[in-house]
Design a protein around this motif. Structure first.
Motif, PDB file in Angstrom:
ATOM      1  N   SER A 176       0.804  -1.218   0.000  1.00 58.83           N
ATOM      2  CA  SER A 176       0.000   0.000   0.000  1.00 58.83           C
ATOM      3  C   SER A 176       0.844   1.279   0.000  1.00 58.83           C
ATOM      4  CB  SER A 176      -0.925  -0.038   1.215  1.00 58.83           C
ATOM      5  OG  SER A 176      -1.927   0.909   1.066  1.00 58.83           O
ATOM      6  N   LYS A 180       0.786   4.078  -2.854  1.00 55.97           N
ATOM      7  CA  LYS A 180       0.333   5.440  -2.541  1.00 55.97           C
ATOM      8  C   LYS A 180       1.324   6.488  -3.081  1.00 55.97           C
ATOM      9  CE  LYS A 180      -0.681   8.494   1.326  1.00 55.97           C
ATOM     10  NZ  LYS A 180      -0.745   8.630   2.792  1.00 55.97           N
ATOM     11  N   ILE A 337      -6.284   4.993  -0.345  1.00 54.64           N
ATOM     12  CA  ILE A 337      -5.124   5.795  -0.774  1.00 54.64           C
ATOM     13  C   ILE A 337      -5.542   6.868  -1.792  1.00 54.64           C
ATOM     14  CG2 ILE A 337      -3.408   4.026  -0.150  1.00 54.64           C
ATOM     15  CD1 ILE A 337      -2.998   3.392  -3.074  1.00 54.64           C
TER      16      ILE A 337
END
Ligand SMILES: [Fe+2]
Length: 345
Positions: A176, A180, A337
């Protein structure tokens, strides 16, 4: 007065009449696919099987509909992985259990628990300006988010299901945090705020607002078929990213049988038909999508995709083989995100 012959005729006539009307086989489907695409297949299916297909067309809100009126839908047809995984997670599908589908559709395009199957595939590719970008300057999705990139990027809303699936695949690949930073980089490199649909991004390249855009492959076919959009299509080429590593991100149209189905056997028959040679060929030709069944030819337009790119011949490219179910699992994190980088603003 009735004689024996008349009575006999009435009884036999009644017996013949009964199964046709009282027990006529049918299946009720909810379709996110548009009618003009679907109806030609359904006509053939009805003729071949005698099963009548009743269709409700719905662009959004399938999950809500299945929750509110569970018994009214036997099968669902979608144009994306996100809805299939969301509805599977909500427990509203039943396993398909079809050897025909298991033979026709590769495992990465089916749910590991057999709750949905892909029916066609589409690649999410880089559309690039033929005037301003050379294919040697392109490589990966990741590179579009690098700082110092010369290419101005256009995308539709990050929250559109096609982009959510792509971002989910970045999370699946990199985690993640890295996904992002990439998304922030993509935002920094953009030529304008997200607006419009996939074709609108190609138009923006044509108009000089950006150099590259993310879009699904079949839209090239659709633009070429429309006189007013042909100049947009002519201004761009298709580049298949990530050929040197995991392959280009694929999304699917798919189908599933609802848990509350009253005509589950007929629903499975319909999905089997849609995964078979005739429907796969028709999808490929009419909608310029990739068949999921092996051995079905691409449309002439699709064979030309990636023509200017090293290693891509007759439109054949490396596809990301990751199971779509895994990509679907990251959709909530993808939305998170997107919120955090305030992508659309
Ligand atoms: Fe689409």
């Amino acid at each position: 007065m009735f004689n024996n012959k008349k009575i006999f005729t009435l009884i036999v006539g009644g017996l013949l009449w009964l199964p046709q009307f009282a027990l006529a086989a049918q299946v009720n489907i909810l379709s996110e696919r548009q009618e003009f695409l679907l109806r030609p297949f359904l006509d053939v299916f009805e003729e071949q099987t005698g099963i009548k297909v009743n269709v409700a067309y719905l662009k959004k809100g399938s999950l809500e509909r299945l929750k509110q009126q569970p018994g009214s839908v036997d099968a669902l047809l979608t144009v994306d992985i996100s809805n299939l995984t969301a509805i599977a997670d909500a427990g509203l599908f039943q396993p398909i259990n079809s050897t025909v589908i298991n033979q026709n559709v590769p495992a990465n395009y089916r749910d590991p628990n057999d709750l949905w199957t892909a029916l066609t595939a589409r690649a999410r590719v880089i559309y690039y300006s033929r005037a301003r970008v050379k294919t040697s300057e392109l490589s990966t999705y990741e590179a579009l988010g690098k700082s110092g990139s010369k290419q101005r990027v256009c995308t539709r809303s990050g929250y559109h299901k096609y982009n959510v699936a792509l971002i989910s695949s970045m999370i699946a690949e990199h985690g993640s945090a890295t996904a992002k930073s990439w998304l922030q980089g993509l935002k920094n490199n953009r030529g304008r705020k997200p607006s419009g649909n996939d074709r609108g991004q190609v138009k923006a390249i044509f108009q000089g607002q950006c150099d590259v855009a993310l879009g699904n492959t079949y839209y090239m076919g659709k633009m070429l078929e429309r006189e007013d959009q042909r100049p947009w299509a002519a201004a761009v080429g298709i580049y298949f990213p990530n050929q040197a590593d995991r392959g280009t991100h694929m999304n699917i149209s798919g189908g599933a049988v609802t848990k509350a189905a009253k005509n589950a056997a007929e629903a499975v028959k319909l999905l089997e038909f849609l995964s078979g040679n005739l429907a796969q060929y028709m999808y490929a030709q009419v909608n310029h999508e990739y068949p999921v069944k092996a051995g079905i030819g691409y449309s002439g337009i699709v064979q030309g995709f990636g023509g200017g790119q090293d290693g891509v011949k007759k439109g054949v490219f490396k596809q990301d083989q990751r199971n779509l179910a895994e990509i679907g699992r990251h959709r909530k994190q993808a939305i998170k995100i997107l919120d955090e980088v305030n992508f659309d603003n």
